[in-house]
Design a protein around this motif. Sequence first.
Motif, PDB file in Angstrom:
ATOM      1  N   UNK A  56     -13.824   3.969  -9.628  1.00 55.72           N
ATOM      2  CA  UNK A  56     -14.036   3.848  -8.484  1.00 55.72           C
ATOM      3  C   UNK A  56     -13.900   2.131  -8.144  1.00 55.72           C
ATOM      4  N   UNK A  57     -14.422   1.308  -9.163  1.00 58.82           N
ATOM      5  CA  UNK A  57     -14.228  -0.127  -8.694  1.00 58.82           C
ATOM      6  C   UNK A  57     -13.114  -0.425  -9.126  1.00 58.82           C
ATOM      7  N   UNK A  58     -12.541   0.089 -10.180  1.00 58.06           N
ATOM      8  CA  UNK A  58     -10.858  -0.476 -10.398  1.00 58.06           C
ATOM      9  C   UNK A  58     -10.046  -0.397  -9.134  1.00 58.06           C
ATOM     10  N   UNK A  59     -10.177   1.232  -8.568  1.00 59.41           N
ATOM     11  CA  UNK A  59      -9.280   1.465  -7.126  1.00 59.41           C
ATOM     12  C   UNK A  59      -9.884   0.228  -6.193  1.00 59.41           C
ATOM     13  N   UNK A  60     -11.055   0.233  -6.117  1.00 58.02           N
ATOM     14  CA  UNK A  60     -11.679  -0.684  -4.998  1.00 58.02           C
ATOM     15  C   UNK A  60     -10.911  -2.114  -5.057  1.00 58.02           C
ATOM     16  N   UNK A  61     -10.875  -2.674  -6.324  1.00 59.92           N
ATOM     17  CA  UNK A  61     -10.144  -3.974  -6.605  1.00 59.92           C
ATOM     18  C   UNK A  61      -8.743  -3.875  -6.331  1.00 59.92           C
ATOM     19  N   UNK A  62      -8.034  -2.790  -6.689  1.00 57.14           N
ATOM     20  CA  UNK A  62      -6.566  -2.658  -6.428  1.00 57.14           C
ATOM     21  C   UNK A  62      -6.303  -2.665  -4.893  1.00 57.14           C
ATOM     22  N   UNK A  63      -7.092  -2.008  -4.275  1.00 60.02           N
ATOM     23  CA  UNK A  63      -6.665  -1.637  -2.863  1.00 60.02           C
ATOM     24  C   UNK A  63      -7.084  -2.895  -2.299  1.00 60.02           C
ATOM     25  N   UNK A  64      -8.356  -3.769  -2.471  1.00 63.25           N
ATOM     26  CA  UNK A  64      -8.337  -5.001  -1.951  1.00 63.25           C
ATOM     27  C   UNK A  64      -7.334  -5.987  -2.114  1.00 63.25           C
ATOM     28  N   UNK A  65      -6.454  -5.923  -3.068  1.00 63.47           N
ATOM     29  CA  UNK A  65      -5.164  -6.774  -2.984  1.00 63.47           C
ATOM     30  C   UNK A  65      -4.206  -6.390  -2.280  1.00 63.47           C
ATOM     31  N   UNK A  66      -4.306  -5.196  -1.927  1.00 69.07           N
ATOM     32  CA  UNK A  66      -3.291  -4.951  -0.795  1.00 69.07           C
ATOM     33  C   UNK A  66      -3.436  -5.257   0.512  1.00 69.07           C
ATOM     34  N   UNK A  67      -4.897  -4.843   0.776  1.00 72.54           N
ATOM     35  CA  UNK A  67      -5.506  -5.294   2.327  1.00 72.54           C
ATOM     36  C   UNK A  67      -6.824  -5.523   2.234  1.00 72.54           C
ATOM     37  N   UNK A  68      -6.770  -7.146   2.243  1.00 77.09           N
ATOM     38  CA  UNK A  68      -8.198  -7.600   2.027  1.00 77.09           C
ATOM     39  C   UNK A  68      -9.175  -7.253   3.312  1.00 77.09           C
ATOM     40  N   UNK A  69      -8.752  -6.904   4.422  1.00 77.44           N
ATOM     41  CA  UNK A  69      -9.462  -6.595   5.547  1.00 77.44           C
ATOM     42  C   UNK A  69     -10.355  -5.332   5.270  1.00 77.44           C
ATOM     43  N   UNK A  70      -9.781  -4.513   4.579  1.00 78.07           N
ATOM     44  CA  UNK A  70     -10.427  -3.181   4.285  1.00 78.07           C
ATOM     45  C   UNK A  70     -11.445  -3.388   3.495  1.00 78.07           C
TER      46      UNK A  70
END
Lengths: 284, 344
Positions: free
Chosen positions: A77-91
């Motif tokens: 969960x945390x890894x994915x959250x970090x990865x997604x954050x890098x693509x779209x920081x507003x989400x």
Amino acid sequence: MTTPITLPVGATENSVRVHPGVLFTITDAFLRRKEENERVIGTLLGTIADGVVEVKNCYAVPHSETHDQVSLDVQHHHTMANLQQRVNSREVIVGWFSTGDPDASRNRDALIHTFYGSECANPVHLALDTSGGQDGHMGVRAFVSRALSIGGVELAREFLEVDCEVRSTEAERVGLDLLSTELQEKLPGDMDGLADSFERLQHSLQQAQDYVDAVVAGKRKGNVAIGRYLAETVATVPHYGRDEFERMLTDQQNDCTLVLFLSKLVQAHLALADKLGTMQLPLI
Amino acid sequence: MAAVSFAAAAAKEKHQERTPLQRVQLEGHVLLKIAKHCRESDASLRNSEATVTGQLLGLDVGPTLEVTDCFPYPGNAGEEEHEAVGEGESYQLEMMRCLREVNVDSNTVGWYQSTSSGSFQVVEMIETFVSYMESLERCVCIVYDVSAAEAGALGLKAVRLSEAFVEAYREGSLSIEKIRAKGLSWRDMFVDIPITVHNSPMAAALAAEIAPPSAATTLDCDRLNLGVASLLEKNLSYLNDCLDDLMIEQGKLSMHQNQLRRQQQAIAQFKMQRRQENTVRRAAGDEPLTEEPPEGMFKPVPEPNQLDNMLLSNQMASYCQHINSATQQALSKLKLADGLQAAI
């Protein structure tokens, strides 16, 4: 001294707006679930504004469940959250989703919900009923939790259903037309879309006309609100003098035709260059 | 790592069969994900001209390439290349590992990218393709046209490079002679592959569930918008830029031809001189000198690479196509407005 018995804690006026892409991703994750799992759960990403939680993205998180226990792959969960954050920081993380009937697994859901409570302030639980339910609908429901507390001591939490709306943006609409059939052989071209729109416009006009005719002929009782809307709509059509309109139309048409001519000219040049094989535009 | 071996296995299979790729089958939710990423990622919001990219995952089944999932790359590709190649790679590996854990097909089949008005035919694209094709023979690039989406159309295209072009490209600089010998033209550089969209029965049921009642929608409003001038203007200015670039390329080519001609004249002059010299020498009873100029005296003039030329032609062709379709639509819309006005 009196103590209040129950107090709702947290925003209760939430409503949830889900983008269709999220639901389709959940469906896909559900179809790809592990053999021993009956449902999938995962994290929802999105934005929060004015008490409206907009769910824009999601990802599945591996988990395992027994009768009253549930374990979640927090690392994943945390890894994915970090990865997604890098693509779209507003989400940001706004909650979690599950499939299946949400009323059947409340005990375990409460555990998961508590976990997501540590990830974001007021998590939303989105439940997509993949079982078809009683009436054969795939229901989409959203819940928030509310703490029941006495004198500031939290005793229990209850799930509270909130409004949930599936909202697609315009660009997604284009794709949605493609999603309703199991296999779409050919993608619609630009002209097809325009033709569809023309047809729908014509249909709407026809409907309005039929309605007005029926009211005028006395076959139907007129609805004042509808009448007012129709009048407003007609009033928004700008009214030009015939000459003025004619001139505008011709101007626009001439512009278009000129541009079309230019583009055809360039195309002809390119084709000629191709045939001659000189890699040079012959006439320019 | 497993992904790499998957790719290798796929490549091996390809060598055995070599069935040509006939269609790309997109899963419905992939389409939505691509559209979402192309429209609202950080990079695309910061700069509307920036391209965003992502990876396509799926399976290679006979003549069909099934794309069953995808994930976005952070930032724009250019930045990534210069600043943090390692970081981008680790992002990719992490993402693949995570997706594999939830049983997503972790097999790379290509990438997707956003574009504006179909101007994707650039050198970077070819470089990416060639580097992809080293490990993955059958890969595809899905291009999502953001400006088409704004006008209410679905600008989706699956392209790959033609085998003949890749072969020629790998051999080095593209000269006119080579292009002719191989029968290449700018038309055969990119191959469009038809796209089909597949949905699981459950996804189709869901789509039916959430489908809004059919009436005129905002989408229709977008499509029926009469103001096409800005779109045409943009396309025309792109076309203009392309023409300018093409003129520069042609200038280079004609300069090359001039140089070549001058050199040939010089060589002919040299030979003539030698011949006269030889007659004198023969008369004097000496051995005649060879008529060929000594090596190194005339260096061969390098021919400009025709790659840019071909790419520009491709771009112009796609702009023209856009303009054609846009003007045709605009003309029919004007006709509609005419009818509407006449009725009032």
